[in-house]
Design a protein around this motif. Structure first.
Motif, PDB file in Angstrom:
ATOM      1  N   UNK A   5      54.806  29.140   5.020  1.00  0.00           N
ATOM      2  CA  UNK A   5      53.535  29.615   4.631  1.00  0.00           C
ATOM      3  C   UNK A   5      52.401  29.766   5.524  1.00  0.00           C
ATOM      4  N   UNK A   6      52.183  30.969   5.858  1.00  0.00           N
ATOM      5  CA  UNK A   6      51.217  31.205   7.029  1.00  0.00           C
ATOM      6  C   UNK A   6      50.782  32.871   6.772  1.00  0.00           C
ATOM      7  N   UNK A   7      49.352  32.651   6.702  1.00  0.00           N
ATOM      8  CA  UNK A   7      48.615  34.270   6.304  1.00  0.00           C
ATOM      9  C   UNK A   7      48.645  34.977   7.607  1.00  0.00           C
ATOM     10  N   UNK A   8      48.295  34.439   8.733  1.00  0.00           N
ATOM     11  CA  UNK A   8      48.415  34.997  10.016  1.00  0.00           C
ATOM     12  C   UNK A   8      49.706  35.821  10.236  1.00  0.00           C
ATOM     13  N   UNK A   9      49.614  37.054  10.416  1.00  0.00           N
ATOM     14  CA  UNK A   9      51.021  37.885  10.587  1.00  0.00           C
ATOM     15  C   UNK A   9      51.439  37.420  11.879  1.00  0.00           C
ATOM     16  N   UNK A  10      50.592  37.508  13.070  1.00  0.00           N
ATOM     17  CA  UNK A  10      51.201  37.286  14.301  1.00  0.00           C
ATOM     18  C   UNK A  10      51.783  35.915  14.643  1.00  0.00           C
ATOM     19  N   UNK A  11      51.188  34.823  14.106  1.00  0.00           N
ATOM     20  CA  UNK A  11      51.701  33.404  14.097  1.00  0.00           C
ATOM     21  C   UNK A  11      53.075  33.519  13.277  1.00  0.00           C
ATOM     22  N   UNK A  12      52.886  34.080  12.076  1.00  0.00           N
ATOM     23  CA  UNK A  12      54.038  33.921  11.218  1.00  0.00           C
ATOM     24  C   UNK A  12      55.395  34.751  11.862  1.00  0.00           C
ATOM     25  N   UNK A  13      55.125  35.718  12.502  1.00  0.00           N
ATOM     26  CA  UNK A  13      55.905  36.325  13.147  1.00  0.00           C
ATOM     27  C   UNK A  13      56.711  35.514  14.195  1.00  0.00           C
TER      28      UNK A  13
ATOM     29  N   UNK B  88      55.776  33.416   3.502  1.00  0.00           N
ATOM     30  CA  UNK B  88      54.890  34.195   2.616  1.00  0.00           C
ATOM     31  C   UNK B  88      53.546  33.972   3.155  1.00  0.00           C
ATOM     32  N   UNK B  89      52.660  34.839   3.181  1.00  0.00           N
ATOM     33  CA  UNK B  89      51.267  34.677   3.425  1.00  0.00           C
ATOM     34  C   UNK B  89      50.263  34.210   2.414  1.00  0.00           C
ATOM     35  N   UNK B  90      50.791  34.079   1.018  1.00  0.00           N
ATOM     36  CA  UNK B  90      49.696  34.005  -0.051  1.00  0.00           C
ATOM     37  C   UNK B  90      50.091  32.473  -0.449  1.00  0.00           C
TER      38      UNK B  90
END
Length: 228
Positions: free
Chosen positions: A9-17, A33-35
């Motif tokens: 569960x991470x909203x920052x796309x770069x970190x999540x990727x 999911x980012x939400x």
């Protein structure tokens, strides 16, 4: 063994990727999911082995997700990830329901190592809650028992009795030990509670063709084990 399932569960796309790519490369099955609200919905299913949870999220924040899961009895281990690195914030995260806390920026190898520790701890907890002896199995979470592939319908006191015997298999348990552990107060020599419950439990454990497991040791107590 199936791949461990990780919910990120991470909203920052770069970190999540980066997280998803690294964990997938290590053989984990990862869903992201980012939400915050969607993360809480997914986490509430209880189908994940570990959750990586960002502290700051849109909608529902990480602390709320962790505390809500704790209140619901969802025991999936949570690795909280946050740019907030002061001691008070780490304490808040752990008290809310986090099992570990990792501050940004972090090294992916450290994140993976912390996840592996949480997985080992979870597996050890599961082993303690699933007891086995010979062809007998007791699931302490579901309060379900099986012997030789046959489901046993046990009452709560019978579950507690069987747990005590399985945790002390091959050992003689005195009537006093059993009474104080299962019923929670001092043994009364005049009561037949133990006899009644042992008789009922033994009847459920027995089946044609299966060896007797629960034995009476005359003048002493009872023993779960192979024939002497």
């Amino acid at each position: 063994m199936p791949a461990a399932r990780i919910l990120t569960i991470e909203d920052d796309d770069t970190t999540a990727a980066e997280i998803v790519r690294d964990l997938a490369a290590r053989g984990f099955e990862v869903e992201r999911t980012g939400d915050g609200a969607e993360g809480l919905r997914l986490a509430s299913t209880g189908r994940y082995d570990v959750i990586t949870l960002d502290r700051m999220l849109p909608g529902v924040d990480g602390l709320t997700i962790a505390s809500t899961l704790k209140d619901k009895g969802i025991d999936t281990p949570i690795l909280m990830i946050s740019a907030l690195n002061d001691v008070d914030e780490r304490v808040r995260g752990l008290r809310a329901g986090g099992d570990d806390y990792l501050t940004k920026p972090f090294v992916l190898d450290e994140m993976a190592a912390r996840i592996e520790v949480l997985l080992r701890r979870r597996r050890a907890d599961a082993d303690r809650l699933l007891l086995r002896y010979a062809d007998l199995e007791l699931d302490l979470v579901a309060h379900a028992a099986r012997r030789g592939g046959r489901d046993l319908r046990l009452f709560p006191k019978e579950v507690k009795l069987l747990e005590m015997f399985m945790r002390n298999s091959e050992q003689i348990l005195t009537r006093s030990m059993i009474f104080e552990t299962v019923w929670g107060y001092s043994f009364d020599p005049g009561t037949n509670l133990i006899d009644v419950h042992i008789r009922a439990l033994r009847k459920k454990l027995e089946a044609p063709g299966l060896p007797l497991l629960l034995h009476t040791v005359r003048g002493v107590g009872y023993r779960l084990g192979a024939e002497a």
